[in-house]
Design a protein around this motif. Structure first.
Motif, PDB file in Angstrom:
ATOM      1  N   TYR A   1      32.213   0.016  -6.266  1.00 23.17           N
ATOM      2  CA  TYR A   1      32.825  -1.042  -7.077  1.00 23.17           C
ATOM      3  C   TYR A   1      32.148  -1.139  -8.447  1.00 23.17           C
ATOM      4  CZ  TYR A   1      35.932  -3.005  -3.539  1.00 23.17           C
ATOM      5  OH  TYR A   1      36.956  -3.198  -2.648  1.00 23.17           O
ATOM      6  N   ASP A   2      30.842  -1.003  -8.471  1.00 21.09           N
ATOM      7  CA  ASP A   2      30.124  -1.057  -9.738  1.00 21.09           C
ATOM      8  C   ASP A   2      30.571   0.069 -10.672  1.00 21.09           C
ATOM      9  OD1 ASP A   2      28.187  -2.962 -10.675  1.00 21.09           O
ATOM     10  OD2 ASP A   2      26.801  -1.301 -10.974  1.00 21.09           O
ATOM     11  N   THR A   3      30.725   1.271 -10.108  1.00 21.24           N
ATOM     12  CA  THR A   3      31.176   2.416 -10.892  1.00 21.24           C
ATOM     13  C   THR A   3      32.568   2.171 -11.467  1.00 21.24           C
ATOM     14  OG1 THR A   3      29.871   3.973  -9.585  1.00 21.24           O
ATOM     15  CG2 THR A   3      31.739   4.874 -10.789  1.00 21.24           C
ATOM     16  N   MET A   4      33.476   1.666 -10.636  1.00 24.46           N
ATOM     17  CA  MET A   4      34.845   1.446 -11.102  1.00 24.46           C
ATOM     18  C   MET A   4      34.911   0.352 -12.162  1.00 24.46           C
ATOM     19  SD  MET A   4      37.182   1.966  -7.664  1.00 24.46           S
ATOM     20  CE  MET A   4      36.211   0.924  -6.562  1.00 24.46           C
ATOM     21  N   TYR A   5      34.189  -0.744 -11.944  1.00 23.23           N
ATOM     22  CA  TYR A   5      34.190  -1.830 -12.927  1.00 23.23           C
ATOM     23  C   TYR A   5      33.592  -1.378 -14.259  1.00 23.23           C
ATOM     24  CZ  TYR A   5      35.850  -5.892 -10.319  1.00 23.23           C
ATOM     25  OH  TYR A   5      36.630  -6.806  -9.656  1.00 23.23           O
ATOM     26  N   ASN A   6      32.462  -0.687 -14.209  1.00 28.77           N
ATOM     27  CA  ASN A   6      31.831  -0.215 -15.448  1.00 28.77           C
ATOM     28  C   ASN A   6      32.744   0.748 -16.200  1.00 28.77           C
ATOM     29  OD1 ASN A   6      29.563  -1.730 -14.907  1.00 28.77           O
ATOM     30  ND2 ASN A   6      28.421  -0.035 -13.999  1.00 28.77           N
ATOM     31  N   HIS A   7      33.407   1.625 -15.462  1.00 25.63           N
ATOM     32  CA  HIS A   7      34.311   2.591 -16.085  1.00 25.63           C
ATOM     33  C   HIS A   7      35.475   1.868 -16.762  1.00 25.63           C
ATOM     34  CE1 HIS A   7      36.369   6.319 -16.803  1.00 25.63           C
ATOM     35  NE2 HIS A   7      37.368   6.018 -15.993  1.00 25.63           N
ATOM     36  N   ILE A   8      36.055   0.907 -16.070  1.00 27.30           N
ATOM     37  CA  ILE A   8      37.178   0.149 -16.637  1.00 27.30           C
ATOM     38  C   ILE A   8      36.745  -0.602 -17.885  1.00 27.30           C
ATOM     39  CG2 ILE A   8      38.647  -1.873 -16.235  1.00 27.30           C
ATOM     40  CD1 ILE A   8      39.029  -0.879 -13.380  1.00 27.30           C
ATOM     41  N   ASP A   9      35.570  -1.245 -17.833  1.00 23.40           N
ATOM     42  CA  ASP A   9      35.086  -1.992 -19.004  1.00 23.40           C
ATOM     43  C   ASP A   9      34.855  -1.073 -20.194  1.00 23.40           C
ATOM     44  OD1 ASP A   9      35.187  -4.365 -17.617  1.00 23.40           O
ATOM     45  OD2 ASP A   9      33.064  -4.361 -17.061  1.00 23.40           O
ATOM     46  N   ASP A  10      34.266   0.092 -19.937  1.00 20.48           N
ATOM     47  CA  ASP A  10      33.999   1.037 -21.027  1.00 20.48           C
ATOM     48  C   ASP A  10      35.294   1.510 -21.682  1.00 20.48           C
ATOM     49  OD1 ASP A  10      31.326   0.824 -20.547  1.00 20.48           O
ATOM     50  OD2 ASP A  10      31.149   2.691 -19.411  1.00 20.48           O
ATOM     51  N   VAL A  11      36.269   1.845 -20.848  1.00 19.13           N
ATOM     52  CA  VAL A  11      37.528   2.353 -21.388  1.00 19.13           C
ATOM     53  C   VAL A  11      38.277   1.262 -22.147  1.00 19.13           C
ATOM     54  CG1 VAL A  11      39.759   3.355 -20.792  1.00 19.13           C
ATOM     55  CG2 VAL A  11      37.705   4.129 -19.610  1.00 19.13           C
ATOM     56  N   LYS A  12      38.278   0.049 -21.616  1.00 20.34           N
ATOM     57  CA  LYS A  12      38.956  -1.059 -22.304  1.00 20.34           C
ATOM     58  C   LYS A  12      38.346  -1.294 -23.687  1.00 20.34           C
ATOM     59  CE  LYS A  12      39.721  -4.857 -20.107  1.00 20.34           C
ATOM     60  NZ  LYS A  12      39.481  -6.021 -19.220  1.00 20.34           N
ATOM     61  N   ASP A  13      37.015  -1.271 -23.756  1.00 19.03           N
ATOM     62  CA  ASP A  13      36.356  -1.477 -25.050  1.00 19.03           C
ATOM     63  C   ASP A  13      36.762  -0.415 -26.056  1.00 19.03           C
ATOM     64  OD1 ASP A  13      35.079  -3.705 -24.074  1.00 19.03           O
ATOM     65  OD2 ASP A  13      33.194  -2.683 -23.635  1.00 19.03           O
ATOM     66  N   LYS A  14      36.831   0.833 -25.613  1.00 22.64           N
ATOM     67  CA  LYS A  14      37.178   1.913 -26.525  1.00 22.64           C
ATOM     68  C   LYS A  14      38.650   1.883 -26.923  1.00 22.64           C
ATOM     69  CE  LYS A  14      33.063   3.531 -26.655  1.00 22.64           C
ATOM     70  NZ  LYS A  14      32.270   3.408 -27.903  1.00 22.64           N
ATOM     71  N   LEU A  15      39.510   1.471 -25.974  1.00 22.52           N
ATOM     72  CA  LEU A  15      40.930   1.379 -26.303  1.00 22.52           C
ATOM     73  C   LEU A  15      41.197   0.285 -27.329  1.00 22.52           C
ATOM     74  CD1 LEU A  15      42.523   1.823 -22.758  1.00 22.52           C
ATOM     75  CD2 LEU A  15      42.692   3.420 -24.666  1.00 22.52           C
ATOM     76  N   LYS A  16      40.364  -0.746 -27.338  1.00 19.92           N
ATOM     77  CA  LYS A  16      40.516  -1.847 -28.290  1.00 19.92           C
ATOM     78  C   LYS A  16      39.836  -1.553 -29.626  1.00 19.92           C
ATOM     79  CE  LYS A  16      40.669  -5.382 -24.650  1.00 19.92           C
ATOM     80  NZ  LYS A  16      39.959  -6.547 -24.051  1.00 19.92           N
ATOM     81  N   SER A  17      39.014  -0.504 -29.677  1.00 20.62           N
ATOM     82  CA  SER A  17      38.206  -0.250 -30.868  1.00 20.62           C
ATOM     83  C   SER A  17      39.006   0.339 -32.030  1.00 20.62           C
ATOM     84  CB  SER A  17      37.050   0.692 -30.531  1.00 20.62           C
ATOM     85  OG  SER A  17      37.549   1.986 -30.224  1.00 20.62           O
ATOM     86  N   GLY A  18      40.117   0.994 -31.733  1.00 18.27           N
ATOM     87  CA  GLY A  18      40.898   1.624 -32.796  1.00 18.27           C
ATOM     88  C   GLY A  18      40.393   2.987 -33.199  1.00 18.27           C
ATOM     89  N   THR A  19      39.338   3.478 -32.586  1.00 15.66           N
ATOM     90  CA  THR A  19      38.808   4.814 -32.864  1.00 15.66           C
ATOM     91  C   THR A  19      38.820   5.637 -31.586  1.00 15.66           C
ATOM     92  OG1 THR A  19      36.521   4.124 -32.419  1.00 15.66           O
ATOM     93  CG2 THR A  19      37.319   3.928 -34.686  1.00 15.66           C
ATOM     94  N   GLY A  20      38.684   6.949 -31.719  1.00 17.56           N
ATOM     95  CA  GLY A  20      38.688   7.801 -30.544  1.00 17.56           C
ATOM     96  C   GLY A  20      39.993   7.656 -29.784  1.00 17.56           C
ATOM     97  N   ILE A  21      39.916   7.422 -28.469  1.00 14.73           N
ATOM     98  CA  ILE A  21      41.153   7.253 -27.698  1.00 14.73           C
ATOM     99  C   ILE A  21      41.870   5.974 -28.096  1.00 14.73           C
ATOM    100  CG2 ILE A  21      40.369   8.580 -25.701  1.00 14.73           C
ATOM    101  CD1 ILE A  21      39.789   5.938 -24.303  1.00 14.73           C
ATOM    102  N   GLY A  22      41.151   5.027 -28.737  1.00 18.75           N
ATOM    103  CA  GLY A  22      41.799   3.816 -29.215  1.00 18.75           C
ATOM    104  C   GLY A  22      42.777   4.078 -30.341  1.00 18.75           C
ATOM    105  N   ALA A  23      42.667   5.240 -30.994  1.00 15.10           N
ATOM    106  CA  ALA A  23      43.582   5.601 -32.084  1.00 15.10           C
ATOM    107  C   ALA A  23      44.736   6.470 -31.607  1.00 15.10           C
ATOM    108  CB  ALA A  23      42.803   6.334 -33.181  1.00 15.10           C
ATOM    109  N   LEU A  24      44.732   6.854 -30.336  1.00 16.59           N
ATOM    110  CA  LEU A  24      45.817   7.680 -29.819  1.00 16.59           C
ATOM    111  C   LEU A  24      47.083   6.844 -29.635  1.00 16.59           C
ATOM    112  CD1 LEU A  24      43.876   9.707 -27.109  1.00 16.59           C
ATOM    113  CD2 LEU A  24      44.622  10.526 -29.337  1.00 16.59           C
TER     114      LEU A  24
END
Length: 553
Positions: A264-287
């Motif tokens: 559960y810790d792995t899944m939650y951390n992964h989801i949080d990391d991806v959400k942050d990057k998707l909101k950042s507007g850079t990297g995958i956030g710019a796709l």
């Protein structure tokens, strides 16, 4: 339709070997209600005379299973005066929970472009989950790009196996790139990781697929660079969930309950990391697919939270992790946990140890170490009772419990397997060893039962349609028993995901580990947004050397 109830038993022997056995494969007549299934489970426990040793039940969260554990608790109490708490000792199958969580993600992305992916009823085996898995109508994003990508890959996979001539054509395309010929597994609704395997194999075979499609001149199967990029995004996001699922599909060899919190810790951390990057507007956030991904992830997180809430009882989940000498309380001390969680779980585990193992499990006519010491003192000083009491009091104070001694020794991450450590050290912590044998034997997933159903599916093919339910049941038990001898009928069959009947048989092939690692490194090393799919999917820290332990190895 023939419906059976499969029951597997899991236990750890005195040499700390993990055992798994098929106890029953019982045909169910009429409605398979919770009350009916509870009677079958109770009769199985009675047949093997293990009612007093019964600890936990692992199943999915279907409504009849929930009713079953409630009625089973009542049967044990009414007939045997055994108090069994179904609320704390019913373990939801983690593999099933992960399946529902990821299916929510996949459904939100609308990966059901053709008839291969059924409606929501095909996605869910839990009656009470149907409303939650149906995709919400939304005008904020269009999921067609992802649906088109998956549809094209699926069409390629079917085309390759559509005829022997097409298979030979694809095999030649593979040889042109020095790749052994292999088919692409088809995704089905009941197991999300079939989608992962289809994506992994397709990306590995990208060049042969492109050559094959060009030779066929079928434009509808041609994937653009943007569509391949979408496939890679999906694959990279699903990878941690696949690793968790794979970790909990091996419960015939490894303990599972001690890794639930890590999963559960792995899944939650992964989801949080991806959400942050998707909101950042850079990297995958710019796709272009960033908004699609973000909405899908937020929807799946709701389902994940629902199932994670079921671990709130501080029983086998916390006890299992504490009894793993690699980690013990380490995870509870991470920043993602509350400040007092480590002490809370430790106190609860110690309390259960003290009440159920330190004293309650001792044989009545055997002397505890403190009793032996007191007896020796009485024999040595028969005429000085005051001195006897003083020495006895000091002796009892010096004696610390197994729990205190165990919890104080340093964690050892180098231990390959917790049961090996307990086998070597059980004499130093005999009471804790008894607790470890009970708790660590609990399976966190129902994969053992799923394997039995897969085996029975191969047995009950249409050519054997006259087999009676009893013959099928007896054959399953007999085959399971023979598998433990030197003369098994055949090796156990894995779960078969590809249920599509196509002219060319499935030709399994393995994606080389070197390719997988190289692909990861290649994606991590790219810089431009168009090429850099995964620069923010780091799970081990950004700075060199700032790496966390890889629990799933």
């Amino acid at each position: 339709m023939l419906i059976n109830l499969a029951i597997t038993g899991h236990w750890i022997d005195s040499n700390f070997r993990l055992h798994q056995e098929l106890l029953a494969f019982t045909p169910l007549e009429g409605r398979h209600t919770g009350e009916y299934m509870a009677s079958v489970v109770f009769n199985t426990l009675d047949e093997f005379d293990i009612k007093e040793k019964f600890f936990c039940v692992t199943s999915d969260s279907a409504s009849n299973n929930l009713k079953m554990v409630k009625d089973l608790s009542a049967l044990l109490h009414d007939r045997c005066k055994i108090k069994w708490d179904w609320e704390t000792n019913h373990i939801p199958c983690l593999a099933h929970s992960i399946n529902l969580v990821v299916q929510k993600f996949i459904k939100t992305l609308a990966i059901k472009a053709d008839d291969d992916f059924e409606g929501s009823n095909g996605m869910v085996s839990d009656n009470d989950e149907a409303d939650e898995i149906i995709m919400e109508d939304s005008d904020t994003f269009d999921t067609e790009p992802f649906a088109t990508t998956i549809s094209k890959i699926r069409a390629v996979a079917k085309s390759i196996r559509g005829s022997s001539l097409r298979w030979e054509r694809f095999e030649r395309a593979c040889k042109a790139y020095d790749i052994p010929g292999m088919t692409i597994p088809l995704d089905i609704t009941v197991r999300w990781n079939s989608t992962f395997r289809m994506l992994l194999k397709a990306i590995y075979l990208r060049e042969p697929i492109q050559r094959y499609v060009e030779e066929l001149k079928v434009k509808t199967m041609r994937l653009t660079d943007a569509e391949w990029e979408q496939a890679e995004v999906l694959l990279m996001f699903l990878l941690p969930f696949q690793r968790c699922t794979a970790r909990f599909e091996c419960n015939s060899s490894y303990t599972e309950i001690d890794y639930v919190f890590f999963a559960y810790d792995t899944m939650y951390n992964h989801i949080d990391d991806v959400k942050d990057k998707l909101k950042s507007g850079t990297g995958i956030g710019a796709l272009p697919c960033a908004n699609f991904m973000l909405t899908a992830i937020e929807n799946m997180e709701k389902v994940l939270k629902k199932y994670y809430a079921k671990t709130s009882f501080p029983t086998v989940y916390g006890d299992g992790m504490i009894l793993n000498p690699r980690c013990k309380l380490a995870l509870f001390e991470e920043d993602s946990w509350e400040a007092g969680d480590a002490q809370k779980y430790s106190n609860a585990c110690k309390q259960r140890f003290t009440s159920d193992y330190e004293h309650g499990s001792r044989i009545s006519d055997a002397l505890a170490p403190s009793d032996i010491t007191n007896k020796r003192i009485q024999n040595a000083f028969p005429n000085d009772p005051e001195f006897q009491r003083s020495l006895s009091a000091r002796s009892s104070k010096r004696r610390r419990s197994d729990y205190d001694k165990y919890i104080e020794i340093p964690n050892d991450p180098s231990i390959p397997f917790g049961l090996v450590w307990w086998r070597d050290n059980c004499k130093l912590y005999p009471d804790m060893g008894k607790m470890a044998r009970d708790v660590l034997a609990v399976p966190a997933s129902g994969c053992a039962v799923e394997r039995q159903f897969s085996i029975s599916g191969r047995m009950t093919i249409w050519q054997r349609n006259r087999l009676s339910p009893k013959i099928i049941s007896d054959s399953m038990i007999y085959k399971s028993a023979l598998a433990k001898t030197r003369c098994p009928l055949r090796s156990e069959l894995g779960i078969v995901d590809d249920i599509n009947v196509l002219p060319v048989d499935e030709l399994e092939g393995t994606v080389p580990e070197e390719w997988t690692q190289g692909w990861w490194l290649k994606k991590l090393g790219k810089n431009s947004i168009g090429e850099n799919i995964i620069d923010m999917f780091h799970m081990n820290g950004d700075e060199e050397g700032d790496k966390k332990e890889d629990i799933y190895g």
